[in-house]
Write a protein that holds these residues in place. Structure first.
Motif, PDB file in Angstrom:
ATOM      1  N   SER A 150      -4.183   0.934  -1.787  1.00 22.79           N
ATOM      2  CA  SER A 150      -3.616   0.570  -0.488  1.00 22.79           C
ATOM      3  C   SER A 150      -4.411  -0.575   0.164  1.00 22.79           C
ATOM      4  O   SER A 150      -5.608  -0.721  -0.080  1.00 22.79           O
ATOM      5  CB  SER A 150      -3.695   1.840   0.365  1.00 22.79           C
ATOM      6  N   ASP A 151      -3.739  -1.380   0.988  1.00 25.79           N
ATOM      7  CA  ASP A 151      -4.447  -2.426   1.731  1.00 25.79           C
ATOM      8  C   ASP A 151      -3.909  -2.466   3.160  1.00 25.79           C
ATOM      9  O   ASP A 151      -3.026  -1.673   3.520  1.00 25.79           O
ATOM     10  CB  ASP A 151      -4.290  -3.788   1.030  1.00 25.79           C
ATOM     11  N   ASP A 152      -4.460  -3.396   3.960  1.00 26.13           N
ATOM     12  CA  ASP A 152      -3.974  -3.466   5.346  1.00 26.13           C
ATOM     13  C   ASP A 152      -3.354  -4.836   5.647  1.00 26.13           C
ATOM     14  O   ASP A 152      -3.429  -5.343   6.757  1.00 26.13           O
ATOM     15  CB  ASP A 152      -5.101  -3.131   6.334  1.00 26.13           C
ATOM     16  N   ILE A 153      -2.756  -5.416   4.634  1.00 34.33           N
ATOM     17  CA  ILE A 153      -2.102  -6.724   4.785  1.00 34.33           C
ATOM     18  C   ILE A 153      -0.676  -6.477   5.297  1.00 34.33           C
ATOM     19  O   ILE A 153       0.027  -5.616   4.757  1.00 34.33           O
ATOM     20  CB  ILE A 153      -2.100  -7.448   3.420  1.00 34.33           C
ATOM     21  N   TRP A 154      -0.263  -7.221   6.317  1.00 32.43           N
ATOM     22  CA  TRP A 154       0.970  -6.895   7.040  1.00 32.43           C
ATOM     23  C   TRP A 154       2.161  -6.589   6.137  1.00 32.43           C
ATOM     24  O   TRP A 154       2.791  -5.560   6.269  1.00 32.43           O
ATOM     25  CB  TRP A 154       1.354  -8.042   7.983  1.00 32.43           C
ATOM     26  N   ILE A 155       2.508  -7.548   5.258  1.00 35.04           N
ATOM     27  CA  ILE A 155       3.694  -7.289   4.436  1.00 35.04           C
ATOM     28  C   ILE A 155       3.345  -7.281   2.942  1.00 35.04           C
ATOM     29  O   ILE A 155       4.148  -7.686   2.097  1.00 35.04           O
ATOM     30  CB  ILE A 155       4.879  -8.233   4.763  1.00 35.04           C
ATOM     31  N   SER A 156       2.162  -6.801   2.634  1.00 30.57           N
ATOM     32  CA  SER A 156       1.844  -6.545   1.226  1.00 30.57           C
ATOM     33  C   SER A 156       2.654  -5.338   0.785  1.00 30.57           C
ATOM     34  O   SER A 156       2.735  -4.340   1.514  1.00 30.57           O
ATOM     35  CB  SER A 156       0.359  -6.225   1.084  1.00 30.57           C
ATOM     36  N   PRO A 157       3.240  -5.376  -0.412  1.00 32.87           N
ATOM     37  CA  PRO A 157       3.970  -4.194  -0.887  1.00 32.87           C
ATOM     38  C   PRO A 157       3.090  -2.944  -0.985  1.00 32.87           C
ATOM     39  O   PRO A 157       3.606  -1.839  -1.085  1.00 32.87           O
ATOM     40  CB  PRO A 157       4.479  -4.630  -2.270  1.00 32.87           C
ATOM     41  N   CYS A 158       1.778  -3.111  -0.949  1.00 29.45           N
ATOM     42  CA  CYS A 158       0.879  -1.947  -0.987  1.00 29.45           C
ATOM     43  C   CYS A 158       0.290  -1.662   0.389  1.00 29.45           C
ATOM     44  O   CYS A 158      -0.682  -0.905   0.502  1.00 29.45           O
ATOM     45  CB  CYS A 158      -0.246  -2.179  -1.991  1.00 29.45           C
ATOM     46  N   SER A 159       0.877  -2.250   1.429  1.00 24.13           N
ATOM     47  CA  SER A 159       0.364  -2.060   2.775  1.00 24.13           C
ATOM     48  C   SER A 159       0.347  -0.572   3.125  1.00 24.13           C
ATOM     49  O   SER A 159       1.388   0.104   3.096  1.00 24.13           O
ATOM     50  CB  SER A 159       1.273  -2.830   3.745  1.00 24.13           C
ATOM     51  N   ASN A 160      -0.842  -0.070   3.429  1.00 28.81           N
ATOM     52  CA  ASN A 160      -1.028   1.324   3.854  1.00 28.81           C
ATOM     53  C   ASN A 160      -0.537   2.382   2.887  1.00 28.81           C
ATOM     54  O   ASN A 160      -0.245   3.496   3.302  1.00 28.81           O
ATOM     55  CB  ASN A 160      -0.365   1.566   5.219  1.00 28.81           C
ATOM     56  N   GLN A 161      -0.390   2.050   1.620  1.00 29.23           N
ATOM     57  CA  GLN A 161      -0.082   3.122   0.668  1.00 29.23           C
ATOM     58  C   GLN A 161      -0.598   2.802  -0.733  1.00 29.23           C
ATOM     59  O   GLN A 161      -0.389   1.700  -1.254  1.00 29.23           O
ATOM     60  CB  GLN A 161       1.423   3.438   0.622  1.00 29.23           C
ATOM     61  N   ILE A 218      -6.287   2.022  -9.750  1.00 28.26           N
ATOM     62  CA  ILE A 218      -6.072   2.725  -8.489  1.00 28.26           C
ATOM     63  C   ILE A 218      -7.179   2.454  -7.468  1.00 28.26           C
ATOM     64  O   ILE A 218      -6.980   2.616  -6.266  1.00 28.26           O
ATOM     65  CB  ILE A 218      -5.849   4.242  -8.738  1.00 28.26           C
ATOM     66  N   ASN A 219      -8.327   1.986  -7.947  1.00 29.10           N
ATOM     67  CA  ASN A 219      -9.385   1.623  -6.994  1.00 29.10           C
ATOM     68  C   ASN A 219      -9.435   0.120  -6.738  1.00 29.10           C
ATOM     69  O   ASN A 219     -10.409  -0.379  -6.170  1.00 29.10           O
ATOM     70  CB  ASN A 219     -10.745   2.109  -7.503  1.00 29.10           C
ATOM     71  N   TYR A 220      -8.411  -0.581  -7.166  1.00 25.95           N
ATOM     72  CA  TYR A 220      -8.368  -2.037  -7.009  1.00 25.95           C
ATOM     73  C   TYR A 220      -7.076  -2.435  -6.302  1.00 25.95           C
ATOM     74  O   TYR A 220      -5.986  -2.007  -6.690  1.00 25.95           O
ATOM     75  CB  TYR A 220      -8.459  -2.716  -8.388  1.00 25.95           C
ATOM     76  N   GLY A 221      -7.231  -3.264  -5.275  1.00 26.68           N
ATOM     77  CA  GLY A 221      -6.055  -3.710  -4.535  1.00 26.68           C
ATOM     78  C   GLY A 221      -5.384  -4.881  -5.232  1.00 26.68           C
ATOM     79  O   GLY A 221      -5.833  -5.335  -6.297  1.00 26.68           O
ATOM     80  N   ILE A 222      -4.317  -5.382  -4.637  1.00 26.38           N
ATOM     81  CA  ILE A 222      -3.694  -6.601  -5.159  1.00 26.38           C
ATOM     82  C   ILE A 222      -4.682  -7.755  -4.944  1.00 26.38           C
ATOM     83  O   ILE A 222      -5.615  -7.634  -4.135  1.00 26.38           O
ATOM     84  CB  ILE A 222      -2.328  -6.881  -4.484  1.00 26.38           C
TER      85      ILE A 222
END
Ligand SMILES: Cc1cc2nc3c(=O)[nH]c(=O)nc-3n(C[C@H](O)[C@H](O)[C@H](O)COP(=O)(O)OP(=O)(O)OC[C@H]3O[C@@H](n4cnc5c(N)ncnc54)[C@H](O)[C@@H]3O)c2cc1C
Length: 440
Positions: free
Chosen positions: A346-357, A131-135
């Motif tokens: 969560s990350d701030d990559i435009w179309i990452s499935p984890c974008s902003n969540q 949970i503390n690691y992004g894609i």
């Protein structure tokens, strides 16, 4: 023009998608790639770069020009001081893991396998758990790309920064990734504790479990209440690897399972019993310590179909409890273990499935024992329905039925991504049938 070969027949890893590219290229220089792109633009051909073909979809397929970057597999730079590595796009992640380890460095997160090319992994948003690691994409600090026009551009927070968020997860349709720079950390070992649990109980205390280790994941055995849980954390303890027992792990865990599922294909009422049996055989608690990548990766067994979605983490219980209830209410639907449950920051990559969540990943599979195709439509449909209900997003490497209008709802920057795509690739040479569905 660089010499391409004809007669190539491409199949993805799971043998579920294939194509016959009219020309297949293994370029050795950037000039050669430019020539292929020029020819594709002039002759209205589709160009797809293929990694190792591990995507369980047709995302890498084309009957026009297929390029393998197997000769672009070098390490360009290792910066031990800043813990950064710059590699060519065609390098395989497993090779990179070994080289990084030799240089006292490691990737912060990995998925269940490392066979992929780094560019293939980045294109589709490759993830592990924690949970503390992004894609993995969220650790990428720079990408060098050759565009459809042949122009080479560098993208980072300092260079073409306004488009970096799009390039970071590009589905292979913005250009060809030549190199990737990744922020690593010092090489580390992980201690993994695996133990059995009950799905409902684990979900009730999910927050605690998520916080209790660096990388937490669960594996649900459908048609049962059981889950296997895996907590992995960084450790200084000496290496004490999981003991491999050929009889149990290979003969029973792989060969017998494939055989039983083959029998189960003809007598499908057996499938829930097979799931239960395999949980019972493989559910002992164990603890072990190993190099990070040996713990992150595990044996995904034999050929399979896969569907995966990323849902807001708060909906994890809702999704899984509804899924379990649906399965109980539909006893004629029999499905294979396991449902893999993982988490990403969560990350701030435009179309990452984890974008902003902060997200929970739910991966379902259906094995293909000796090539047998179990019916899976209803299982896929209910999972896609639940994904949509939770505003979830599909894993880009896997099959799904979402179209542009639905994706625009899910990704505030989807339209902006599509606009950039059309600007960078006006002749749409990077758009195959799989991607056309996504952008129409
Ligand atoms: C057994 C198994 C386990 C898996 N486990 C996980 C997991 O734990 N987590 C996860 O996220 N995924 C997982 N996957 C999916 C897999 O990680 C992705 O499909 C994979 O990363 C794709 O890498 P590849 O090299 O095979 O690329 P391919 O499948 O060959 O290509 C994927 C996409 O990338 C594009 N591409 C490749 N190279 C380039 C380049 N240089 N420039 C531009 N575009 C390029 C292709 O055109 C295509 O669009 C798993 C798959 C399998 C089969």
């Amino acid at each position: 023009m660089q010499h391409g070969t004809s007669g190539k027949h491409f199949k993805n890893w799971s043998n579920t998608y294939s194509c016959n590219p009219s020309l297949y290229f293994e370029p050795e220089t950037i000039e050669e790639i430019k020539e292929i792109l020029k020819s594709a633009n002039e002759n209205k051909k589709i160009v797809k770069v293929v990694g190792v073909g591990h995507s369980p979809s047709s995302i890498a397929c084309t009957n026009d020009y297929m390029i393998s970057l197997s000769k672009f597999d070098r390490i360009i730079d290792i910066d031990q001081e800043n813990l950064k590595v710059k590699v060519q796009g065609g390098i395989r992640v497993d090779r990179l893991n070994g080289i990084l380890y030799d240089n006292n460095m490691g990737l912060s997160v990995l998925g269940s396998i490392s066979d992929q090319t780094i560019a293939g992994a980045i294109c589709v948003g490759y993830h592990g758990t924690g949970i503390n690691y992004g894609i993995l994409n969220s650790y990428v600090t720079e990408i060098e790309m050759i565009l459809a026009s042949g122009e080479i551009k560098t993208y980072s927070k300092n260079s073409n920064a306004d488009q970096f968020g799009a390039i970071l997860c590009s589905l292979g349709c913005l250009g060809i990734i030549l190199s990737v720079t990744i922020q690593c950390e010092k090489s580390f070992k992980l201690e993994q504790i695996e133990y059995p649990g009950r799905l409902e109980e684990m979900l009730e205390s999910l927050d605690e479990h998520l916080k209790s280790s660096d990388h937490f994941r669960m594996f649900w055995y459908p048609h049962t209440d059981y889950v296997m849980c895996y907590n992995a954390s960084r450790t200084k303890k000496p290496i004490n690897p999981k003991k491999f027992n050929w009889f149990k792990d290979k003969l029973i865990g792989f060969y017998l399972l494939e055989f039983l599922l083959f029998i189960g294909f003809y007598f499908q009422f057996l499938v829930p019993y097979i799931n239960w049996l395999y949980f019972k055989i493989f559910s002992n608690r164990s603890e072990y310590v190993d190099r990070s990548y040996n713990i992150f990766n595990f044996d995904c067994l034999f050929k399979q179909h896969a569907f995966e979605s990323s849902i807001p983490i708060k909906d994890t219980s809702k999704y899984l409890l509804k899924l379990k209830r649906w399965l109980n209410e539909n006893p004629n639907v029999r499905v294979h273990f396991g449902v893999e449950i993982r988490f990403s920051k969560s990350d701030d990559i435009w179309i990452s499935p984890c974008s902003n969540q902060d997200s929970c990943w739910l991966n379902i599979i259906m094995f293909r024992p000796y090539g047998k195709e179990y019916p899976r439509e209803e299982w896929w449909n209910i999972n896609e329905k639940l994904m949509i209900e939770c505003n979830g997003r599909p894993h880009w490497a896997k099959t799904h039925n979402l179209k542009k209008t639905e994706l625009m709802e899910l990704y505030p920057k989807f339209e902006q991504f599509d606009k950039l795509r059309r600007e960078l690739d006006p002749n749409e040479i990077f758009i195959n049938d799989c991607l056309r569905k996504v952008f129409s």
